[in-house]
Design a protein around this motif. Sequence first.
Motif, PDB file in Angstrom:
ATOM      1  N   LYS A 393       0.769  -1.313   0.006  1.00 20.94           N
ATOM      2  CA  LYS A 393       0.166   0.092   0.070  1.00 20.94           C
ATOM      3  C   LYS A 393       0.844   1.360  -0.032  1.00 20.94           C
ATOM      4  CE  LYS A 393      -3.711   2.090   2.243  1.00 20.94           C
ATOM      5  NZ  LYS A 393      -5.032   2.193   3.503  1.00 20.94           N
ATOM      6  N   ASN A 394       1.702   1.229   0.803  1.00 21.89           N
ATOM      7  CA  ASN A 394       2.813   2.502   1.035  1.00 21.89           C
ATOM      8  C   ASN A 394       3.644   2.727  -0.300  1.00 21.89           C
ATOM      9  OD1 ASN A 394       3.676   4.574   2.570  1.00 21.89           O
ATOM     10  ND2 ASN A 394       5.905   3.519   2.453  1.00 21.89           N
ATOM     11  N   LEU A 395       3.938   1.758  -1.069  1.00 21.37           N
ATOM     12  CA  LEU A 395       4.866   2.012  -2.150  1.00 21.37           C
ATOM     13  C   LEU A 395       3.893   2.160  -3.426  1.00 21.37           C
ATOM     14  CD1 LEU A 395       7.488  -0.920  -1.540  1.00 21.37           C
ATOM     15  CD2 LEU A 395       7.493   1.559  -1.132  1.00 21.37           C
ATOM     16  N   THR A 396       2.577   1.877  -3.283  1.00 27.27           N
ATOM     17  CA  THR A 396       1.689   2.076  -4.304  1.00 27.27           C
ATOM     18  C   THR A 396       1.479   3.482  -4.356  1.00 27.27           C
ATOM     19  OG1 THR A 396       0.545   0.083  -4.423  1.00 27.27           O
ATOM     20  CG2 THR A 396      -0.761   1.843  -5.453  1.00 27.27           C
ATOM     21  N   LYS A 397       1.210   4.115  -3.123  1.00 32.40           N
ATOM     22  CA  LYS A 397       1.359   5.478  -2.847  1.00 32.40           C
ATOM     23  C   LYS A 397       2.372   6.230  -3.705  1.00 32.40           C
ATOM     24  CE  LYS A 397       0.700   8.987   0.703  1.00 32.40           C
ATOM     25  NZ  LYS A 397       0.631   9.386   2.170  1.00 32.40           N
ATOM     26  N   LYS A 398       3.478   5.887  -3.386  1.00 32.26           N
ATOM     27  CA  LYS A 398       4.676   6.438  -4.106  1.00 32.26           C
ATOM     28  C   LYS A 398       4.306   6.439  -5.586  1.00 32.26           C
ATOM     29  CE  LYS A 398       8.007   5.852  -0.272  1.00 32.26           C
ATOM     30  NZ  LYS A 398       9.272   5.588   0.020  1.00 32.26           N
ATOM     31  N   GLN A 399       3.920   5.281  -6.257  1.00 35.69           N
ATOM     32  CA  GLN A 399       3.889   5.250  -7.547  1.00 35.69           C
ATOM     33  C   GLN A 399       3.022   6.208  -7.980  1.00 35.69           C
ATOM     34  OE1 GLN A 399       3.313   1.030  -9.161  1.00 35.69           O
ATOM     35  NE2 GLN A 399       3.419   0.535  -6.786  1.00 35.69           N
ATOM     36  N   CYS A 400       1.751   6.415  -7.445  1.00 34.95           N
ATOM     37  CA  CYS A 400       0.643   7.453  -7.740  1.00 34.95           C
ATOM     38  C   CYS A 400       1.231   8.864  -7.512  1.00 34.95           C
ATOM     39  CB  CYS A 400      -0.321   7.269  -6.780  1.00 34.95           C
ATOM     40  SG  CYS A 400      -1.371   5.585  -7.071  1.00 34.95           S
ATOM     41  N   GLN A 401       2.127   8.908  -6.427  1.00 36.32           N
ATOM     42  CA  GLN A 401       2.800  10.414  -6.353  1.00 36.32           C
ATOM     43  C   GLN A 401       3.572  10.787  -7.462  1.00 36.32           C
ATOM     44  OE1 GLN A 401       4.438   9.832  -2.595  1.00 36.32           O
ATOM     45  NE2 GLN A 401       2.803  10.811  -1.174  1.00 36.32           N
ATOM     46  N   LEU A 402       4.257   9.772  -8.126  1.00 41.56           N
ATOM     47  CA  LEU A 402       5.062  10.128  -9.335  1.00 41.56           C
ATOM     48  C   LEU A 402       4.297  10.269 -10.551  1.00 41.56           C
ATOM     49  CD1 LEU A 402       8.682   8.775 -10.365  1.00 41.56           C
ATOM     50  CD2 LEU A 402       6.635   8.350 -11.878  1.00 41.56           C
ATOM     51  N   PHE A 403       3.218   9.571 -10.444  1.00 45.41           N
ATOM     52  CA  PHE A 403       2.251   9.597 -11.856  1.00 45.41           C
ATOM     53  C   PHE A 403       1.765  11.238 -11.579  1.00 45.41           C
ATOM     54  CE2 PHE A 403       0.811   5.000 -11.102  1.00 45.41           C
ATOM     55  CZ  PHE A 403       2.044   4.562 -11.744  1.00 45.41           C
ATOM     56  N   ASN A 404       1.285  11.732 -10.356  1.00 45.59           N
ATOM     57  CA  ASN A 404       0.827  12.919 -10.344  1.00 45.59           C
ATOM     58  C   ASN A 404       1.745  14.004 -10.956  1.00 45.59           C
ATOM     59  OD1 ASN A 404      -1.654  11.976  -9.372  1.00 45.59           O
ATOM     60  ND2 ASN A 404      -1.156  12.205  -7.231  1.00 45.59           N
ATOM     61  N   SER A 405       3.030  13.776 -10.374  1.00 44.53           N
ATOM     62  CA  SER A 405       4.291  14.758 -10.888  1.00 44.53           C
ATOM     63  C   SER A 405       4.432  14.895 -12.106  1.00 44.53           C
ATOM     64  CB  SER A 405       5.438  14.240 -10.099  1.00 44.53           C
ATOM     65  OG  SER A 405       6.004  13.213 -10.468  1.00 44.53           O
ATOM     66  N   VAL A 406       4.217  13.530 -12.957  1.00 45.13           N
ATOM     67  CA  VAL A 406       4.345  13.528 -14.490  1.00 45.13           C
ATOM     68  C   VAL A 406       3.096  14.357 -14.918  1.00 45.13           C
ATOM     69  CG1 VAL A 406       4.198  12.110 -16.499  1.00 45.13           C
ATOM     70  CG2 VAL A 406       5.543  11.329 -14.521  1.00 45.13           C
ATOM     71  N   LEU A 407       1.940  14.250 -14.731  1.00 44.36           N
ATOM     72  CA  LEU A 407       0.877  14.914 -15.153  1.00 44.36           C
ATOM     73  C   LEU A 407       1.166  16.478 -15.049  1.00 44.36           C
ATOM     74  CD1 LEU A 407      -2.234  12.985 -14.441  1.00 44.36           C
ATOM     75  CD2 LEU A 407      -0.706  12.843 -16.366  1.00 44.36           C
ATOM     76  N   ASP A 408       1.605  16.750 -13.953  1.00 47.86           N
ATOM     77  CA  ASP A 408       1.715  18.137 -13.463  1.00 47.86           C
ATOM     78  C   ASP A 408       2.984  18.784 -14.512  1.00 47.86           C
ATOM     79  OD1 ASP A 408       0.028  18.039 -11.451  1.00 47.86           O
ATOM     80  OD2 ASP A 408       1.438  17.663  -9.830  1.00 47.86           O
ATOM     81  N   ALA A 409       3.810  17.999 -15.003  1.00 48.96           N
ATOM     82  CA  ALA A 409       5.015  18.613 -15.820  1.00 48.96           C
ATOM     83  C   ALA A 409       4.184  18.774 -17.218  1.00 48.96           C
ATOM     84  CB  ALA A 409       6.114  17.477 -16.004  1.00 48.96           C
ATOM     85  N   GLY A 410       3.467  17.737 -17.702  1.00 50.89           N
ATOM     86  CA  GLY A 410       2.908  17.950 -18.864  1.00 50.89           C
ATOM     87  C   GLY A 410       3.783  18.260 -19.765  1.00 50.89           C
TER      88      GLY A 410
END
Length: 415
Positions: A393-410
């Motif tokens: 669960k904790n490491l899935t959260k880290k994956q999702c945080q990276l996904f969000n940062s990729v979308l923010d970079a655009g």
Amino acid sequence: MQRIRISLPYFSAFGWEPTVVMVDPKYTDLPTDILLNEDIPANIKIHQVKALPKKWTSKVGLGSIALRALWFYRRKVNQLLKKEKFDLIYFSTTQFPVLILGAYWKKKFSIPYVVDMQDPWYSTYYEDKPKAERPAKYWFSSRLNKHLEPSAMNHVDGLISVSQAYLDTLNKRYPQLKSLSQQVITFGAYQKDFELAQKKQHKFELPFQKTDGLTHLVYVGRGGNDMRDALTLLFKGFKKGLADQYELFSKIRFHFIGTSYAPAGKGIQTIMPIAVVMGISAYVEEQTDRIPYFQGIFTLLNADGLIVIGSNDAQYTASKIYPYILAEKPLLAFFHPESSAAKIIKECEAGEVFSLKNEHLAVDEISQELYLMLSGKRKIIINWSVFEQYSAKNLTKKQCQLFNSVLDAGNLPNN
């Protein structure tokens, strides 16, 4: 596959709804393990694609499931991207040729992609090794990887890796990656797999008899010539024990299971030859055929002690180290000092780690640790509060945080 499987129950909790595209298992060489589907949430959309049958492609020397399935992946994902709105494509596989489709889909559909590096793709590790020590078809695969890797890395939007060393190599090779979102995220620990293995234990058989009065030490994972240093170190410690206390140490049996990636019955032993040269083959068994995942867990749970063998390659990390910890058995691990797996075991106080760089100092200590296993005096006191940071669960959260940062970079191409 394991990264995604144990993350699926948690993605939605962190704002992501996954759709999975995978090869139909009937086209692979992997042993069937229907229990892998037990904990996948019912609402997850899973699409299976075909692959060219290996019985055809093997006639021209083509066995790679990635190459056999590449066209079918392209067609299926094209269909999905035309019909539905997706925010991101996530590649989490060691079947690297599939990754070249990321750049294609990014250009065609303006969708970013993230790559999960579970192993090195193009590696020069074997370049200075004798031909006999190189993997099968190394000449072809090395050149193919060298050609394909830039296609994916020159357009990728984010990177996840089980090892900082893998990221360092890619950043050096492709300097533009340094500006992208990157994160070292090991595989997560998934306790539910152990609960399921115990619940379904009647389905499994062990490769040894628990009541034969012997002490069975188990390793489940790949072998290879790059693990020669670790094996030699282990066997030297064992031989010292045999010399000092033969009656006790002669009860040890080492079981190395699933040591080859080759199809069943076609694997070449890489561990037994070392045991033969060192004169201890009577105490060692090597099974090259892989076993189903839950069969592996059941075997770990029923062993008297566990062995983890690491590579002499500084970049290598045993990304699936957590099952060995969750089994709660006496554990001996042999790693390059820079391995992240060694760091995890030490942090969690889950076992004894021996560095491949300290051979002369370690033999006596290895013999002593084997003695503690034999005598039942090795206490298991795992620091579970530290271990929690490695939960699925904790490491899935880290994956999702990276996904969000990729979308923010655009960083997307113009249509």
